[in-house]
Design a protein around this motif. Structure first.
Motif, PDB file in Angstrom:
ATOM      1  N   TYR A  16       0.790  -1.185   0.072  1.00 15.83           N
ATOM      2  CA  TYR A  16      -0.044   0.191   0.122  1.00 15.83           C
ATOM      3  C   TYR A  16       0.783   1.011   0.121  1.00 15.83           C
ATOM      4  O   TYR A  16       1.686   1.297   0.538  1.00 15.83           O
ATOM      5  N   GLY A  17       0.561   2.102  -0.939  1.00 23.30           N
ATOM      6  CA  GLY A  17       0.989   3.703  -0.861  1.00 23.30           C
ATOM      7  C   GLY A  17       0.798   4.208   0.545  1.00 23.30           C
ATOM      8  O   GLY A  17      -0.234   4.142   1.253  1.00 23.30           O
ATOM      9  N   LYS A  18       1.359   5.451   0.445  1.00 24.12           N
ATOM     10  CA  LYS A  18       1.272   6.382   1.579  1.00 24.12           C
ATOM     11  C   LYS A  18      -0.369   6.799   1.587  1.00 24.12           C
ATOM     12  O   LYS A  18      -0.804   7.183   2.587  1.00 24.12           O
ATOM     13  N   ASN A  19      -0.807   7.070   0.478  1.00 29.59           N
ATOM     14  CA  ASN A  19      -2.336   7.627   0.205  1.00 29.59           C
ATOM     15  C   ASN A  19      -3.128   6.162   0.365  1.00 29.59           C
ATOM     16  O   ASN A  19      -4.505   6.481  -0.226  1.00 29.59           O
ATOM     17  N   GLY A  20      -2.821   5.244   0.472  1.00 24.32           N
ATOM     18  CA  GLY A  20      -3.704   3.854   0.540  1.00 24.32           C
ATOM     19  C   GLY A  20      -3.962   3.226  -0.637  1.00 24.32           C
ATOM     20  O   GLY A  20      -4.595   2.197  -0.635  1.00 24.32           O
ATOM     21  N   GLU A  21      -3.328   3.620  -1.847  1.00 19.21           N
ATOM     22  CA  GLU A  21      -3.739   3.109  -3.002  1.00 19.21           C
ATOM     23  C   GLU A  21      -2.621   1.637  -3.071  1.00 19.21           C
ATOM     24  O   GLU A  21      -1.906   1.425  -2.437  1.00 19.21           O
ATOM     25  N   THR A  22      -3.235   0.777  -3.848  1.00 17.95           N
ATOM     26  CA  THR A  22      -2.546  -0.560  -4.024  1.00 17.95           C
ATOM     27  C   THR A  22      -2.820  -1.102  -5.315  1.00 17.95           C
ATOM     28  O   THR A  22      -3.529  -0.648  -6.188  1.00 17.95           O
ATOM     29  N   GLY A  23      -1.903  -2.337  -5.973  1.00 17.70           N
ATOM     30  CA  GLY A  23      -2.164  -2.887  -6.936  1.00 17.70           C
ATOM     31  C   GLY A  23      -1.381  -1.913  -8.066  1.00 17.70           C
ATOM     32  O   GLY A  23      -1.689  -2.538  -9.324  1.00 17.70           O
ATOM     33  N   ASN A  24      -0.398  -1.113  -7.817  1.00 15.30           N
ATOM     34  CA  ASN A  24       0.139  -0.563  -8.763  1.00 15.30           C
ATOM     35  C   ASN A  24       1.383  -1.076  -9.130  1.00 15.30           C
ATOM     36  O   ASN A  24       2.179  -1.669  -8.478  1.00 15.30           O
ATOM     37  N   ASP A  25       1.819  -0.867 -10.528  1.00 16.25           N
ATOM     38  CA  ASP A  25       3.016  -1.337 -10.895  1.00 16.25           C
ATOM     39  C   ASP A  25       4.207  -0.428 -10.774  1.00 16.25           C
ATOM     40  O   ASP A  25       3.704   0.930 -10.873  1.00 16.25           O
TER      41      ASP A  25
END
Length: 536
Positions: free
Chosen positions: A360-369
Protein backbone atom coordinates in the motif's frame (compact mmCIF):
# COMPACT_ATOMS: atom_id res chain seq x y z
CA UNK A 1 91.34 -29.68 -81.55
CA UNK A 2 89.62 -26.74 -79.93
CA UNK A 3 89.52 -23.31 -81.50
CA UNK A 4 92.30 -20.84 -80.74
CA UNK A 5 89.60 -18.44 -79.55
CA UNK A 6 87.90 -21.07 -77.32
CA UNK A 7 88.77 -19.37 -74.01
CA UNK A 8 87.38 -15.99 -75.01
CA UNK A 9 83.82 -17.32 -75.29
CA UNK A 10 84.09 -19.12 -71.96
CA UNK A 11 85.29 -15.94 -70.25
CA UNK A 12 82.62 -13.85 -71.94
CA UNK A 13 79.89 -16.15 -70.68
CA UNK A 14 81.34 -15.90 -67.20
CA UNK A 15 81.28 -12.10 -67.33
CA UNK A 16 77.70 -12.00 -68.62
CA UNK A 17 76.45 -14.44 -65.99
CA UNK A 18 78.19 -12.72 -63.07
CA UNK A 19 76.87 -9.41 -64.34
CA UNK A 20 73.32 -10.83 -64.31
CA UNK A 21 73.94 -12.05 -60.76
CA UNK A 22 74.94 -8.51 -59.78
CA UNK A 23 71.72 -7.21 -61.34
CA UNK A 24 69.68 -9.68 -59.24
CA UNK A 25 71.60 -8.63 -56.12
CA UNK A 26 70.79 -4.99 -56.91
CA UNK A 27 67.11 -5.92 -57.26
CA UNK A 28 67.16 -7.55 -53.81
CA UNK A 29 68.86 -4.56 -52.22
CA UNK A 30 66.43 -2.14 -53.84
CA UNK A 31 63.43 -4.08 -52.47
CA UNK A 32 64.82 -4.77 -49.01
CA UNK A 33 61.91 -2.81 -47.48
CA UNK A 34 59.20 -3.72 -50.01
CA UNK A 35 56.19 -5.37 -48.36
CA UNK A 36 55.78 -8.98 -49.49
CA UNK A 37 59.00 -9.05 -51.53
CA UNK A 38 60.83 -12.38 -51.65
CA UNK A 39 64.57 -12.34 -52.25
CA UNK A 40 65.68 -13.80 -55.55
CA UNK A 41 68.68 -15.80 -56.59
CA UNK A 42 70.20 -16.66 -59.94
CA UNK A 43 70.67 -20.35 -60.61
CA UNK A 44 74.01 -20.91 -62.34
CA UNK A 45 74.23 -23.78 -64.81
CA UNK A 46 77.29 -25.09 -66.65
CA UNK A 47 76.91 -24.80 -70.41
CA UNK A 48 77.16 -27.89 -72.62
CA UNK A 49 80.72 -29.24 -72.78
CA UNK A 50 82.78 -29.49 -75.96
CA UNK A 51 82.70 -31.68 -77.93
CA UNK A 52 79.36 -33.45 -77.99
CA UNK A 53 79.40 -37.20 -78.16
CA UNK A 54 79.54 -38.71 -81.66
CA UNK A 55 81.69 -40.64 -84.13
CA UNK A 56 82.94 -37.42 -85.73
CA UNK A 57 84.06 -35.84 -82.48
CA UNK A 58 87.64 -34.49 -82.38
CA UNK A 59 90.21 -36.67 -80.68
CA UNK A 60 91.03 -34.77 -77.50
CA UNK A 61 91.61 -36.11 -73.98
CA UNK A 62 88.02 -35.39 -72.89
CA UNK A 63 85.14 -32.97 -72.92
CA UNK A 64 86.08 -29.42 -71.99
CA UNK A 65 83.76 -27.02 -70.19
CA UNK A 66 82.43 -24.09 -72.18
CA UNK A 67 81.52 -21.82 -69.29
CA UNK A 68 78.40 -20.89 -67.31
CA UNK A 69 74.95 -19.49 -67.97
CA UNK A 70 72.07 -18.15 -65.90
CA UNK A 71 69.56 -20.99 -65.86
CA UNK A 72 66.79 -19.14 -64.03
CA UNK A 73 66.05 -16.37 -61.56
CA UNK A 74 64.12 -17.98 -58.72
CA UNK A 75 62.44 -16.80 -55.52
CA UNK A 76 63.85 -18.21 -52.30
CA UNK A 77 60.69 -19.38 -50.53
CA UNK A 78 59.55 -22.36 -48.45
CA UNK A 79 55.98 -23.42 -49.29
CA UNK A 80 55.71 -25.44 -46.07
CA UNK A 81 56.37 -22.32 -43.98
CA UNK A 82 53.78 -20.44 -46.07
CA UNK A 83 51.20 -23.11 -45.33
CA UNK A 84 52.07 -23.11 -41.63
CA UNK A 85 51.91 -19.32 -41.43
CA UNK A 86 48.50 -19.18 -43.08
CA UNK A 87 47.11 -21.76 -40.68
CA UNK A 88 48.32 -19.80 -37.66
CA UNK A 89 47.15 -16.53 -39.22
CA UNK A 90 43.61 -17.94 -39.50
CA UNK A 91 43.61 -18.80 -35.79
CA UNK A 92 44.95 -15.36 -34.93
CA UNK A 93 42.22 -13.69 -36.98
CA UNK A 94 39.55 -15.71 -35.16
CA UNK A 95 40.74 -15.24 -31.60
CA UNK A 96 41.71 -11.58 -32.00
CA UNK A 97 38.21 -10.84 -33.36
CA UNK A 98 36.55 -12.63 -30.44
CA UNK A 99 38.88 -10.93 -27.98
CA UNK A 100 38.04 -7.51 -29.39
CA UNK A 101 34.27 -8.19 -29.29
CA UNK A 102 34.41 -9.46 -25.70
CA UNK A 103 36.65 -6.59 -24.62
CA UNK A 104 34.09 -4.08 -25.91
CA UNK A 105 31.37 -6.00 -24.07
CA UNK A 106 33.36 -5.79 -20.84
CA UNK A 107 33.80 -2.04 -21.34
CA UNK A 108 30.03 -1.63 -21.70
CA UNK A 109 29.04 -3.68 -18.65
CA UNK A 110 31.93 -2.17 -16.67
CA UNK A 111 31.84 -4.63 -13.78
CA UNK A 112 32.90 -4.42 -11.04
CA UNK A 113 32.68 -0.64 -10.77
CA UNK A 114 30.77 2.18 -9.13
CA UNK A 115 28.81 2.90 -12.29
CA UNK A 116 27.61 -0.52 -13.48
CA UNK A 117 24.27 -2.27 -13.12
CA UNK A 118 25.22 -3.96 -9.84
CA UNK A 119 26.05 -0.57 -8.31
CA UNK A 120 22.71 0.86 -9.47
CA UNK A 121 20.86 -2.12 -7.98
CA UNK A 122 22.76 -1.85 -4.70
CA UNK A 123 21.89 1.84 -4.43
CA UNK A 124 18.25 1.00 -5.18
CA UNK A 125 18.31 -1.69 -2.49
CA UNK A 126 19.84 0.77 0.00
CA UNK A 127 17.14 3.35 -0.75
CA UNK A 128 14.47 0.70 -0.05
CA UNK A 129 16.15 -0.12 3.26
CA UNK A 130 16.07 3.56 4.16
CA UNK A 131 12.41 3.71 3.17
CA UNK A 132 11.57 0.73 5.38
CA UNK A 133 12.79 2.66 8.45
CA UNK A 134 10.96 5.84 7.49
CA UNK A 135 8.05 5.05 5.15
CA UNK A 136 6.37 8.37 5.90
CA UNK A 137 9.48 10.32 4.83
CA UNK A 138 8.84 12.05 1.51
CA UNK A 139 12.58 12.43 0.89
CA UNK A 140 13.17 8.70 1.22
CA UNK A 141 10.27 8.02 -1.14
CA UNK A 142 11.70 10.44 -3.72
CA UNK A 143 15.10 8.74 -3.51
CA UNK A 144 13.50 5.33 -4.14
CA UNK A 145 11.80 6.70 -7.23
CA UNK A 146 15.06 8.20 -8.49
CA UNK A 147 17.07 5.06 -7.75
CA UNK A 148 14.48 2.94 -9.53
CA UNK A 149 14.72 5.28 -12.51
CA UNK A 150 18.51 4.84 -12.43
CA UNK A 151 18.16 1.04 -12.55
CA UNK A 152 15.79 1.23 -15.53
CA UNK A 153 18.03 3.70 -17.36
CA UNK A 154 21.07 1.51 -16.68
CA UNK A 155 19.27 -1.45 -18.27
CA UNK A 156 18.36 0.80 -21.22
CA UNK A 157 21.92 2.05 -21.58
CA UNK A 158 23.42 -1.43 -21.51
CA UNK A 159 20.93 -2.73 -24.08
CA UNK A 160 21.37 0.22 -26.45
CA UNK A 161 25.17 0.20 -26.14
CA UNK A 162 25.38 -3.53 -26.85
CA UNK A 163 23.12 -3.10 -29.89
CA UNK A 164 25.26 -0.20 -31.14
CA UNK A 165 28.44 -2.28 -30.85
CA UNK A 166 26.68 -5.18 -32.51
CA UNK A 167 25.88 -2.87 -35.40
CA UNK A 168 29.55 -1.84 -35.62
CA UNK A 169 30.54 -5.50 -35.83
CA UNK A 170 27.89 -6.00 -38.51
CA UNK A 171 29.36 -3.13 -40.52
CA UNK A 172 32.81 -4.68 -40.13
CA UNK A 173 31.39 -7.98 -41.37
CA UNK A 174 30.02 -6.16 -44.41
CA UNK A 175 33.41 -4.55 -45.11
CA UNK A 176 35.17 -7.89 -44.61
CA UNK A 177 32.92 -9.61 -47.19
CA UNK A 178 33.73 -6.83 -49.66
CA UNK A 179 37.45 -7.19 -48.93
CA UNK A 180 37.30 -10.97 -49.38
CA UNK A 181 35.64 -10.61 -52.78
CA UNK A 182 38.19 -7.98 -53.81
CA UNK A 183 41.06 -10.29 -52.86
CA UNK A 184 39.52 -13.20 -54.79
CA UNK A 185 39.20 -11.00 -57.87
CA UNK A 186 42.82 -9.82 -57.61
CA UNK A 187 44.13 -13.38 -57.21
CA UNK A 188 42.16 -14.48 -60.27
CA UNK A 189 43.56 -11.60 -62.34
CA UNK A 190 47.13 -12.33 -61.21
CA UNK A 191 46.63 -16.00 -62.07
CA UNK A 192 45.63 -14.90 -65.56
CA UNK A 193 48.81 -12.82 -65.94
CA UNK A 194 50.97 -15.67 -64.65
CA UNK A 195 49.36 -18.13 -67.07
CA UNK A 196 50.41 -15.87 -69.96
CA UNK A 197 54.05 -15.50 -68.84
CA UNK A 198 54.97 -18.99 -67.62
CA UNK A 199 54.38 -20.87 -70.91
CA UNK A 200 57.21 -18.77 -72.41
CA UNK A 201 59.64 -20.29 -69.90
CA UNK A 202 59.91 -17.24 -67.64
CA UNK A 203 59.33 -17.03 -63.88
CA UNK A 204 57.13 -13.98 -63.01
CA UNK A 205 58.56 -13.61 -59.51
CA UNK A 206 56.96 -10.23 -58.82
CA UNK A 207 53.53 -11.64 -59.66
CA UNK A 208 54.23 -14.62 -57.39
CA UNK A 209 55.03 -12.22 -54.55
CA UNK A 210 51.86 -10.20 -54.99
CA UNK A 211 49.72 -13.33 -55.18
CA UNK A 212 51.24 -14.80 -52.01
CA UNK A 213 50.70 -11.50 -50.22
CA UNK A 214 47.01 -11.61 -51.16
CA UNK A 215 46.68 -15.24 -50.06
CA UNK A 216 48.24 -14.28 -46.72
CA UNK A 217 45.58 -11.58 -46.34
CA UNK A 218 42.83 -14.04 -47.27
CA UNK A 219 44.09 -16.55 -44.70
CA UNK A 220 43.25 -14.06 -41.95
CA UNK A 221 39.56 -14.46 -42.82
CA UNK A 222 39.38 -18.25 -43.05
CA UNK A 223 41.56 -21.32 -43.46
CA UNK A 224 42.39 -21.34 -47.17
CA UNK A 225 43.67 -24.37 -49.03
CA UNK A 226 45.96 -23.68 -51.98
CA UNK A 227 46.38 -26.09 -54.90
CA UNK A 228 49.07 -25.09 -57.45
CA UNK A 229 48.29 -26.06 -61.07
CA UNK A 230 50.64 -25.95 -64.07
CA UNK A 231 50.18 -23.23 -66.69
CA UNK A 232 51.22 -25.66 -69.45
CA UNK A 233 53.18 -24.73 -72.56
CA UNK A 234 56.95 -24.46 -72.18
CA UNK A 235 56.78 -23.70 -68.46
CA UNK A 236 59.94 -23.98 -66.41
CA UNK A 237 60.13 -27.07 -64.17
CA UNK A 238 60.32 -24.76 -61.15
CA UNK A 239 57.42 -22.54 -62.24
CA UNK A 240 54.84 -22.21 -59.46
CA UNK A 241 51.82 -22.29 -61.76
CA UNK A 242 48.41 -20.83 -61.01
CA UNK A 243 46.63 -21.19 -57.66
CA UNK A 244 43.29 -22.86 -57.11
CA UNK A 245 41.90 -21.76 -53.73
CA UNK A 246 39.14 -23.53 -51.84
CA UNK A 247 37.47 -23.73 -48.46
CA UNK A 248 35.89 -26.83 -46.93
CA UNK A 249 32.76 -27.16 -44.79
CA UNK A 250 32.31 -29.47 -41.81
CA UNK A 251 31.00 -32.25 -44.06
CA UNK A 252 34.11 -32.24 -46.24
CA UNK A 253 32.52 -30.44 -49.18
CA UNK A 254 34.94 -28.27 -51.15
CA UNK A 255 34.05 -24.83 -52.47
CA UNK A 256 36.54 -23.44 -54.98
CA UNK A 257 36.72 -19.68 -54.68
CA UNK A 258 39.46 -19.35 -57.31
CA UNK A 259 40.23 -21.64 -60.26
CA UNK A 260 42.94 -20.24 -62.48
CA UNK A 261 41.68 -16.93 -63.81
CA UNK A 262 38.11 -17.68 -62.71
CA UNK A 263 37.03 -16.43 -59.31
CA UNK A 264 33.85 -16.50 -57.28
CA UNK A 265 32.42 -14.28 -54.58
CA UNK A 266 30.90 -14.58 -51.15
CA UNK A 267 27.88 -13.03 -49.50
CA UNK A 268 25.76 -13.26 -46.37
CA UNK A 269 22.16 -14.47 -46.13
CA UNK A 270 20.16 -13.04 -43.25
CA UNK A 271 17.21 -14.24 -41.22
CA UNK A 272 13.56 -13.65 -42.01
CA UNK A 273 13.56 -10.32 -40.16
CA UNK A 274 16.43 -8.82 -42.13
CA UNK A 275 14.26 -7.58 -45.04
CA UNK A 276 17.27 -7.82 -47.33
CA UNK A 277 19.27 -5.29 -45.34
CA UNK A 278 22.92 -5.81 -44.47
CA UNK A 279 24.04 -6.57 -41.90
CA UNK A 280 21.01 -8.84 -41.42
CA UNK A 281 19.03 -7.65 -38.40
CA UNK A 282 17.77 -11.15 -37.64
CA UNK A 283 21.20 -12.79 -37.64
CA UNK A 284 23.25 -14.58 -40.28
CA UNK A 285 21.71 -17.83 -41.54
CA UNK A 286 24.14 -18.91 -44.25
CA UNK A 287 26.99 -17.90 -46.51
CA UNK A 288 26.03 -17.33 -50.12
CA UNK A 289 28.92 -18.62 -52.22
CA UNK A 290 29.22 -18.29 -55.96
CA UNK A 291 32.17 -20.54 -56.75
CA UNK A 292 34.75 -20.18 -59.49
CA UNK A 293 32.58 -22.30 -61.82
CA UNK A 294 29.73 -19.78 -61.35
CA UNK A 295 27.64 -22.20 -59.26
CA UNK A 296 25.64 -20.21 -56.72
CA UNK A 297 24.28 -21.77 -53.55
CA UNK A 298 23.46 -20.94 -49.97
CA UNK A 299 25.88 -22.91 -47.86
CA UNK A 300 24.65 -23.59 -44.34
CA UNK A 301 27.71 -23.51 -42.09
CA UNK A 302 25.73 -23.44 -38.83
CA UNK A 303 25.34 -27.06 -37.77
CA UNK A 304 25.10 -28.23 -34.17
CA UNK A 305 24.61 -24.71 -32.86
CA UNK A 306 27.96 -23.38 -34.00
CA UNK A 307 29.64 -21.90 -37.06
CA UNK A 308 31.29 -24.87 -38.73
CA UNK A 309 33.78 -23.19 -40.98
CA UNK A 310 37.49 -22.97 -40.37
CA UNK A 311 38.71 -20.53 -37.77
CA UNK A 312 39.36 -17.03 -39.03
CA UNK A 313 38.21 -13.45 -38.78
CA UNK A 314 35.05 -14.18 -40.80
CA UNK A 315 33.91 -16.83 -38.33
CA UNK A 316 34.84 -14.59 -35.41
CA UNK A 317 32.74 -11.73 -36.80
CA UNK A 318 29.75 -13.99 -37.46
CA UNK A 319 29.92 -15.49 -33.97
CA UNK A 320 30.22 -12.02 -32.45
CA UNK A 321 27.47 -10.38 -34.50
CA UNK A 322 25.06 -13.29 -34.28
CA UNK A 323 23.66 -16.11 -36.36
CA UNK A 324 20.78 -18.56 -36.53
CA UNK A 325 21.39 -22.25 -35.96
CA UNK A 326 19.47 -24.97 -37.80
CA UNK A 327 16.69 -24.77 -35.21
CA UNK A 328 16.26 -21.03 -35.72
CA UNK A 329 17.77 -20.11 -32.36
CA UNK A 330 19.81 -16.92 -32.08
CA UNK A 331 23.44 -17.60 -31.22
CA UNK A 332 26.53 -15.47 -30.84
CA UNK A 333 28.27 -13.28 -28.31
CA UNK A 334 26.09 -10.18 -28.62
CA UNK A 335 22.67 -11.83 -29.19
CA UNK A 336 23.19 -14.14 -26.22
CA UNK A 337 24.23 -11.26 -23.98
CA UNK A 338 21.19 -9.22 -25.06
CA UNK A 339 18.97 -12.23 -24.43
CA UNK A 340 20.38 -12.77 -20.93
CA UNK A 341 20.08 -9.07 -20.12
CA UNK A 342 16.46 -9.04 -21.36
CA UNK A 343 15.61 -12.05 -19.19
CA UNK A 344 17.25 -10.42 -16.18
CA UNK A 345 15.43 -7.11 -16.70
CA UNK A 346 12.09 -8.84 -17.31
CA UNK A 347 12.39 -11.09 -14.27
CA UNK A 348 13.48 -8.22 -12.06
CA UNK A 349 10.69 -5.94 -13.31
CA UNK A 350 7.87 -8.50 -13.09
CA UNK A 351 8.86 -9.85 -9.66
CA UNK A 352 9.32 -6.33 -8.28
CA UNK A 353 5.91 -5.33 -9.69
CA UNK A 354 4.24 -8.35 -8.07
CA UNK A 355 5.62 -7.41 -4.66
CA UNK A 356 4.73 -3.75 -5.20
CA UNK A 357 1.16 -4.62 -6.16
CA UNK A 358 0.64 -6.39 -2.83
CA UNK A 359 1.58 -3.37 -0.74
CA UNK A 360 0.00 0.00 0.00
CA UNK A 361 1.14 3.49 -0.78
CA UNK A 362 1.12 6.43 1.60
CA UNK A 363 -2.25 7.47 0.21
CA UNK A 364 -3.64 3.95 0.63
CA UNK A 365 -3.45 2.97 -3.05
CA UNK A 366 -2.55 -0.62 -3.94
CA UNK A 367 -2.16 -2.83 -7.03
CA UNK A 368 0.12 -0.39 -8.88
CA UNK A 369 3.13 -1.40 -11.00
CA UNK A 370 6.44 0.20 -10.15
CA UNK A 371 8.03 -0.60 -13.53
CA UNK A 372 6.28 -0.27 -16.89
CA UNK A 373 6.67 -3.39 -19.08
CA UNK A 374 3.33 -3.01 -20.86
CA UNK A 375 4.92 -2.76 -24.32
CA UNK A 376 6.26 -6.33 -24.11
CA UNK A 377 4.58 -9.61 -24.95
CA UNK A 378 7.45 -11.63 -23.45
CA UNK A 379 10.92 -10.97 -22.09
CA UNK A 380 12.49 -10.12 -25.46
CA UNK A 381 13.56 -6.47 -25.54
CA UNK A 382 12.89 -5.94 -21.83
CA UNK A 383 16.28 -4.39 -21.06
CA UNK A 384 15.71 -1.68 -23.65
CA UNK A 385 12.04 -1.10 -22.81
CA UNK A 386 11.88 -1.18 -19.01
CA UNK A 387 11.00 2.16 -17.41
CA UNK A 388 9.34 3.63 -14.36
CA UNK A 389 5.52 3.67 -14.37
CA UNK A 390 4.80 7.22 -15.53
CA UNK A 391 1.68 7.49 -13.36
CA UNK A 392 3.51 6.48 -10.19
CA UNK A 393 4.16 9.23 -7.66
CA UNK A 394 6.29 9.04 -4.54
CA UNK A 395 3.19 8.75 -2.36
CA UNK A 396 2.08 5.70 -4.36
CA UNK A 397 5.23 3.69 -3.57
CA UNK A 398 3.85 0.65 -1.75
CA UNK A 399 6.09 0.53 1.29
CA UNK A 400 3.40 -0.69 3.71
CA UNK A 401 1.73 -4.07 4.20
CA UNK A 402 -1.41 -2.75 5.96
CA UNK A 403 -3.91 0.11 5.95
CA UNK A 404 -4.47 2.42 8.91
CA UNK A 405 -7.69 3.55 7.37
CA UNK A 406 -9.48 2.87 4.08
CA UNK A 407 -7.57 5.77 2.51
CA UNK A 408 -4.27 5.75 4.37
CA UNK A 409 -1.55 3.17 4.91
CA UNK A 410 -0.46 2.34 8.43
CA UNK A 411 1.95 4.98 9.67
CA UNK A 412 5.45 3.66 10.26
CA UNK A 413 4.75 0.34 8.52
CA UNK A 414 7.64 -0.20 6.08
CA UNK A 415 7.44 -4.00 5.91
CA UNK A 416 6.70 -4.14 2.19
CA UNK A 417 9.72 -1.91 1.48
CA UNK A 418 11.77 -4.70 3.06
CA UNK A 419 10.04 -7.21 0.75
CA UNK A 420 10.86 -4.96 -2.22
CA UNK A 421 14.49 -4.79 -1.12
CA UNK A 422 14.61 -8.59 -0.85
CA UNK A 423 13.58 -9.07 -4.51
CA UNK A 424 17.23 -9.32 -5.54
CA UNK A 425 17.74 -12.28 -3.21
CA UNK A 426 14.52 -14.22 -3.88
CA UNK A 427 15.18 -17.88 -4.77
CA UNK A 428 13.46 -18.08 -8.15
CA UNK A 429 13.56 -21.88 -8.19
CA UNK A 430 10.98 -22.11 -5.37
CA UNK A 431 8.05 -21.18 -7.63
CA UNK A 432 6.33 -19.15 -4.92
CA UNK A 433 7.67 -16.62 -2.45
CA UNK A 434 5.90 -15.79 0.82
CA UNK A 435 6.06 -12.11 1.61
CA UNK A 436 6.75 -10.92 5.15
CA UNK A 437 4.73 -8.47 7.24
CA UNK A 438 1.22 -9.20 5.96
CA UNK A 439 -1.51 -10.14 8.41
CA UNK A 440 -2.65 -12.93 6.08
CA UNK A 441 -0.36 -15.24 4.04
CA UNK A 442 0.62 -13.39 0.87
CA UNK A 443 2.62 -15.03 -1.93
CA UNK A 444 3.87 -14.23 -5.41
CA UNK A 445 4.74 -16.56 -8.27
CA UNK A 446 8.30 -16.71 -9.59
CA UNK A 447 10.19 -18.91 -12.05
CA UNK A 448 13.76 -19.57 -12.96
CA UNK A 449 16.83 -20.58 -10.99
CA UNK A 450 19.06 -18.87 -8.46
CA UNK A 451 18.52 -15.24 -7.55
CA UNK A 452 18.52 -12.10 -9.65
CA UNK A 453 21.85 -11.12 -8.10
CA UNK A 454 23.42 -14.55 -8.66
CA UNK A 455 22.14 -14.65 -12.25
CA UNK A 456 23.77 -11.31 -13.02
CA UNK A 457 26.95 -12.46 -11.32
CA UNK A 458 26.87 -15.58 -13.51
CA UNK A 459 26.53 -13.42 -16.63
CA UNK A 460 29.50 -11.28 -15.62
CA UNK A 461 31.53 -14.32 -14.55
CA UNK A 462 31.00 -16.13 -17.86
CA UNK A 463 31.88 -12.98 -19.79
CA UNK A 464 35.09 -12.64 -17.78
CA UNK A 465 36.06 -16.28 -18.36
CA UNK A 466 35.31 -16.07 -22.11
CA UNK A 467 37.27 -12.82 -22.43
CA UNK A 468 40.19 -14.27 -20.49
CA UNK A 469 40.25 -17.33 -22.72
CA UNK A 470 40.07 -15.21 -25.89
CA UNK A 471 42.87 -12.94 -24.67
CA UNK A 472 45.05 -15.91 -23.75
CA UNK A 473 44.52 -17.71 -27.06
CA UNK A 474 45.03 -14.46 -28.96
CA UNK A 475 48.40 -14.04 -27.27
CA UNK A 476 49.28 -17.68 -27.99
CA UNK A 477 48.21 -17.42 -31.63
CA UNK A 478 50.08 -14.16 -32.04
CA UNK A 479 53.23 -15.69 -30.59
CA UNK A 480 53.00 -18.74 -32.89
CA UNK A 481 52.23 -16.59 -35.94
CA UNK A 482 55.20 -14.32 -35.23
CA UNK A 483 57.44 -17.34 -34.70
CA UNK A 484 56.45 -18.91 -38.01
CA UNK A 485 56.74 -15.55 -39.78
CA UNK A 486 60.24 -15.05 -38.38
CA UNK A 487 61.21 -18.48 -39.73
CA UNK A 488 59.70 -17.55 -43.07
CA UNK A 489 61.46 -14.20 -43.12
CA UNK A 490 64.78 -15.87 -42.29
CA UNK A 491 64.39 -17.82 -45.54
CA UNK A 492 62.69 -15.31 -47.82
CA UNK A 493 63.53 -11.79 -46.67
CA UNK A 494 66.45 -9.73 -47.91
CA UNK A 495 69.54 -9.64 -45.69
CA UNK A 496 71.64 -6.63 -46.64
CA UNK A 497 74.74 -8.23 -45.10
CA UNK A 498 74.27 -11.33 -47.23
CA UNK A 499 73.60 -9.28 -50.35
CA UNK A 500 76.77 -7.24 -49.78
CA UNK A 501 78.76 -10.47 -49.52
CA UNK A 502 77.14 -11.73 -52.72
CA UNK A 503 77.92 -8.43 -54.42
CA UNK A 504 81.62 -8.77 -53.59
CA UNK A 505 81.59 -12.42 -54.62
CA UNK A 506 80.00 -11.76 -58.00
CA UNK A 507 82.22 -8.72 -58.56
CA UNK A 508 85.36 -10.75 -57.96
CA UNK A 509 84.09 -13.50 -60.25
CA UNK A 510 83.36 -10.88 -62.91
CA UNK A 511 86.88 -9.45 -62.53
CA UNK A 512 88.37 -12.93 -62.77
CA UNK A 513 86.49 -13.60 -66.02
CA UNK A 514 87.70 -10.26 -67.37
CA UNK A 515 91.25 -11.19 -66.35
CA UNK A 516 90.82 -14.48 -68.17
CA UNK A 517 90.02 -12.54 -71.36
CA UNK A 518 93.20 -10.50 -70.84
CA UNK A 519 95.28 -13.67 -70.51
CA UNK A 520 93.76 -15.24 -73.62
CA UNK A 521 94.35 -11.95 -75.47
CA UNK A 522 98.02 -11.99 -74.48
CA UNK A 523 98.31 -15.60 -75.67
CA UNK A 524 96.75 -14.70 -79.00
CA UNK A 525 99.05 -11.70 -79.31
CA UNK A 526 102.06 -13.97 -78.82
CA UNK A 527 100.75 -16.45 -81.38
CA UNK A 528 99.79 -13.87 -83.98
CA UNK A 529 102.50 -11.28 -83.54
CA UNK A 530 105.31 -13.14 -81.81
CA UNK A 531 105.57 -16.40 -83.77
CA UNK A 532 107.01 -16.85 -87.27
CA UNK A 533 109.60 -14.10 -86.95
CA UNK A 534 112.71 -16.35 -86.67
CA UNK A 535 113.85 -15.72 -90.29
CA UNK A 536 113.52 -12.00 -90.15
Amino acid sequence: MTSTFFGLETAKRGMNTQQNALFVTGQNISNANTLGYTRQRINFEATSPYPHGGMSRPQIPGQMGTGVKAGSIQRVRDSFLDQQYRGENSKLGYWSTRSDALSKMEDILNEPSDSGLSAAMNQFWQSLQDLSTGPENDGARAVVLQRGQAVAETFNYLSNSIKDNQQYIGNELDVSITDINSILKQIGEINQQISKVEPSGYLPNDLYDERDRLVDQLSNYFNVQVEPKSSGGNSSPIAEGVYDIKITDSNGNDYYLVKGSNYGNMGITGGTGSSGNFPPADGVTSLNITDADNNSQNVNFFDNGQVNIGQGKLRGLIESYGYKDNSGNSKGIYPEMLDQLDQLAYTFGTVFNQVHQKGYGKNGETGNDFFDLSSLSDYHGAAGAIKINSSLSKDMIAASTALKSPTESETGNGSNAINLGNVLSFDLSKGTITLEGFSTPTTITVSGSGTITSNYQAIIGKLGVDAQQANRLTANSQSLTQSVDQNRQSVSSVSLDEEMINMIKFQQAYNASARNITIVDEMLDKIINGLGTGGR
